[in-house]
Write an enzyme that holds these catalytic residues in place. Structure first.
Site, PDB file in Angstrom:
ATOM      1  N   ASN A  34       0.871  -1.176   0.000  1.00  0.00           N
ATOM      2  CA  ASN A  34       0.000   0.000   0.000  1.00  0.00           C
ATOM      3  C   ASN A  34       0.904   1.221   0.000  1.00  0.00           C
ATOM      4  O   ASN A  34       1.466   1.575   1.027  1.00  0.00           O
ATOM      5  CB  ASN A  34      -0.898  -0.033   1.246  1.00  0.00           C
ATOM      6  CG  ASN A  34      -1.754   1.211   1.378  1.00  0.00           C
ATOM      7  OD1 ASN A  34      -1.769   2.047   0.472  1.00  0.00           O
ATOM      8  ND2 ASN A  34      -2.445   1.327   2.496  1.00  0.00           N
ATOM      9  N   LYS A  86       0.181   4.202  -0.297  1.00  0.00           N
ATOM     10  CA  LYS A  86      -0.472   5.386   0.284  1.00  0.00           C
ATOM     11  C   LYS A  86      -0.249   6.601  -0.642  1.00  0.00           C
ATOM     12  O   LYS A  86      -0.190   6.415  -1.855  1.00  0.00           O
ATOM     13  CB  LYS A  86       0.003   5.615   1.728  1.00  0.00           C
ATOM     14  CG  LYS A  86      -0.192   4.334   2.578  1.00  0.00           C
ATOM     15  CD  LYS A  86      -0.049   4.531   4.060  1.00  0.00           C
ATOM     16  CE  LYS A  86      -0.257   3.187   4.772  1.00  0.00           C
ATOM     17  NZ  LYS A  86      -0.224   3.299   6.228  1.00  0.00           N
ATOM     18  N   HIS A 102      -9.517   0.929   4.896  1.00  0.00           N
ATOM     19  CA  HIS A 102      -8.263   1.150   5.623  1.00  0.00           C
ATOM     20  C   HIS A 102      -8.532   2.078   6.812  1.00  0.00           C
ATOM     21  O   HIS A 102      -9.355   2.998   6.716  1.00  0.00           O
ATOM     22  CB  HIS A 102      -7.221   1.755   4.686  1.00  0.00           C
ATOM     23  CG  HIS A 102      -5.841   1.743   5.269  1.00  0.00           C
ATOM     24  ND1 HIS A 102      -5.442   2.660   6.216  1.00  0.00           N
ATOM     25  CD2 HIS A 102      -4.802   0.905   5.081  1.00  0.00           C
ATOM     26  CE1 HIS A 102      -4.193   2.383   6.570  1.00  0.00           C
ATOM     27  NE2 HIS A 102      -3.781   1.327   5.894  1.00  0.00           N
ATOM     28  N   GLU A 147      -6.965   4.513   7.928  1.00  0.00           N
ATOM     29  CA  GLU A 147      -6.774   5.945   7.639  1.00  0.00           C
ATOM     30  C   GLU A 147      -8.011   6.526   6.974  1.00  0.00           C
ATOM     31  O   GLU A 147      -8.344   7.695   7.171  1.00  0.00           O
ATOM     32  CB  GLU A 147      -5.511   6.124   6.765  1.00  0.00           C
ATOM     33  CG  GLU A 147      -4.252   5.872   7.581  1.00  0.00           C
ATOM     34  CD  GLU A 147      -3.036   5.404   6.800  1.00  0.00           C
ATOM     35  OE1 GLU A 147      -3.038   5.490   5.559  1.00  0.00           O
ATOM     36  OE2 GLU A 147      -2.090   4.921   7.442  1.00  0.00           O
ATOM     37  N   GLU A 169      -5.109  -4.970  10.516  1.00  0.00           N
ATOM     38  CA  GLU A 169      -4.091  -3.947  10.750  1.00  0.00           C
ATOM     39  C   GLU A 169      -4.411  -3.220  12.051  1.00  0.00           C
ATOM     40  O   GLU A 169      -5.215  -2.271  12.050  1.00  0.00           O
ATOM     41  CB  GLU A 169      -4.078  -2.933   9.601  1.00  0.00           C
ATOM     42  CG  GLU A 169      -3.800  -3.542   8.244  1.00  0.00           C
ATOM     43  CD  GLU A 169      -3.273  -2.498   7.265  1.00  0.00           C
ATOM     44  OE1 GLU A 169      -2.226  -2.745   6.670  1.00  0.00           O
ATOM     45  OE2 GLU A 169      -3.893  -1.432   7.129  1.00  0.00           O
ATOM     46  N   GLY A 189       2.573   2.320  10.966  1.00  0.00           N
ATOM     47  CA  GLY A 189       3.514   3.431  10.861  1.00  0.00           C
ATOM     48  C   GLY A 189       4.197   3.784  12.166  1.00  0.00           C
ATOM     49  O   GLY A 189       4.839   4.833  12.266  1.00  0.00           O
ATOM     50  N   SER A 237       3.571  -2.055  10.555  1.00  0.00           N
ATOM     51  CA  SER A 237       5.018  -2.133  10.799  1.00  0.00           C
ATOM     52  C   SER A 237       5.596  -3.506  10.460  1.00  0.00           C
ATOM     53  O   SER A 237       6.539  -3.977  11.106  1.00  0.00           O
ATOM     54  CB  SER A 237       5.357  -1.734  12.241  1.00  0.00           C
ATOM     55  OG  SER A 237       4.967  -0.381  12.471  1.00  0.00           O
TER      56      SER A 237
HETATM   57  P1  13P Z   1       3.085   0.397   7.823  1.00  0.00           P
HETATM   58  O1  13P Z   1       3.603  -0.882   7.199  1.00  0.00           O
HETATM   59  O2  13P Z   1       3.817   1.608   7.347  1.00  0.00           O
HETATM   60  O3  13P Z   1       2.947   0.298   9.303  1.00  0.00           O
HETATM   61  O4  13P Z   1       1.585   0.594   7.233  1.00  0.00           O
HETATM   62  C1  13P Z   1       0.714  -0.467   7.264  1.00  0.00           C
HETATM   63  C2  13P Z   1      -0.463  -0.114   6.459  1.00  0.00           C
HETATM   64  O5  13P Z   1      -1.203   0.790   6.813  1.00  0.00           O
HETATM   65  C3  13P Z   1      -0.693  -0.844   5.213  1.00  0.00           C
HETATM   66  O6  13P Z   1      -1.963  -0.618   4.711  1.00  0.00           O
END
Ligand code: 13P
Length: 252
Positions: free
Chosen positions: A9, A11, A98, A100, A169, A175, A213
């Site tokens: 992803n 982003k 997601h 976010e 997740e 992150g 992560s």
């Molecule tokens: P990270 O791997 O940066 O923690 O992000 C995970 C994520 O949100 C994947 O969709």
């Protein structure tokens, strides 16, 4: 269609040339050593989907994904992108729900139910995300929180289950550099599989990916768990070497 999946992803990262370079580096590494039995998905920002899909065309086991789609089919929805458009641009997967998007764009279960319907209509494979906050985990309500987030998929007709992918997740791991332990992740993955299997036999084979992560140092321990079928990778998917190493981290 493999049941092991590693999806990147990206982003809101990479301009056009950076996206093409990253995809090219990933493909070079995959060419150097094939990874049989694993689907590798690259989910760039919308504007790069057709270019990345062009680079992946004709390759086995690599697919382009989108990070979202509209809940509407078409029409006067300025700025929105439909599932059908994504399919025609070359996407095969779409990430939905997601954290976010739930947090920053207030996506709710009603909207996500419609997005799932649009994705299936367009023959896109949804990667449906769920995951509790730190408060929910600390307060012991993490299973209930995930169960509530899964309501849109639990209500799906059984025939869609063969195309569905779930990503667990935990919000506190995204992150942050703080990964769920393999035991914590396995416990939740087993819970998700059991919950979705309660009235649908097909659920036993649903790929459930871990995200948060996940990197080339911890992926092998996570992927060794029986109910962890791959990863949804954020930060580490922007580094070709790390991402491909994660895709190679399944037990042989
Ligand atoms: P990270 O791997 O940066 O923690 O992000 C995970 C994520 O949100 C994947 O969709």
């Amino acid at each position: 269609m493999n049941s092991k999946i590693v999806a990147g992803n990206w982003k809101m990262n990479c301009d056009r040339s950076e996206a093409a370079r990253l995809a090219g580096e990933i493909l070079d590494l995959l060419d150097a050593q094939d990874i049989p039995g694993v689907d590798v998905v690259l989910a760039p920002p919308y504007v790069h989907i057709s270019e990345i899909a062009g680079l992946l065309e004709g390759r086995r086991g690599t697919f382009t994904g989108a990070q979202n789609c509209s809940m509407h089919q078409k029409g006067a929805y300025t700025g929105e992108i439909s599932a059908q458009m994504l399919k025609s641009a070359g996407a095969r997967y779409v990430i939905l729900g997601h954290s976010e998007r739930r947090r920053d764009f207030h996506e709710n279960n009603g909207q996500l139910t419609q997005k799932l319907e649009r994705a299936f209509e367009a023959d896109l494979r949804p990667i449906f995300c769920c995951g509790e906050s730190l408060d929910e985990r600390d307060g012991g309500s993490h299973f209930d929180a995930v169960k509530t987030q899964l309501e849109p998929v639990a209500g799906l007709p059984a025939e869609f289950f063969s195309k569905l992918v779930i990503a667990y997740e935990p919000v506190w791991a995204i992150g942050t550099g703080r990964t769920a332990t393999p035991d914590q992740a396995q416990e939740m993955h087993a819970f998700i599989r059991k919950h979705l299997s309660s009235d649908k036999d097909h659920a036993a084979g649903i790929p459930i990916l871990y995200g948060g992560s996940c990197n080339d140092s911890n992926a092998a321990a996570l992927f060794a768990q029986p109910d962890i079928n791959g990863g949804l990778i954020g930060g580490a998917s922007l580094k070709a070497g790390s991402f491909v190493q994660i895709a190679r981290s399944f037990p042989s």
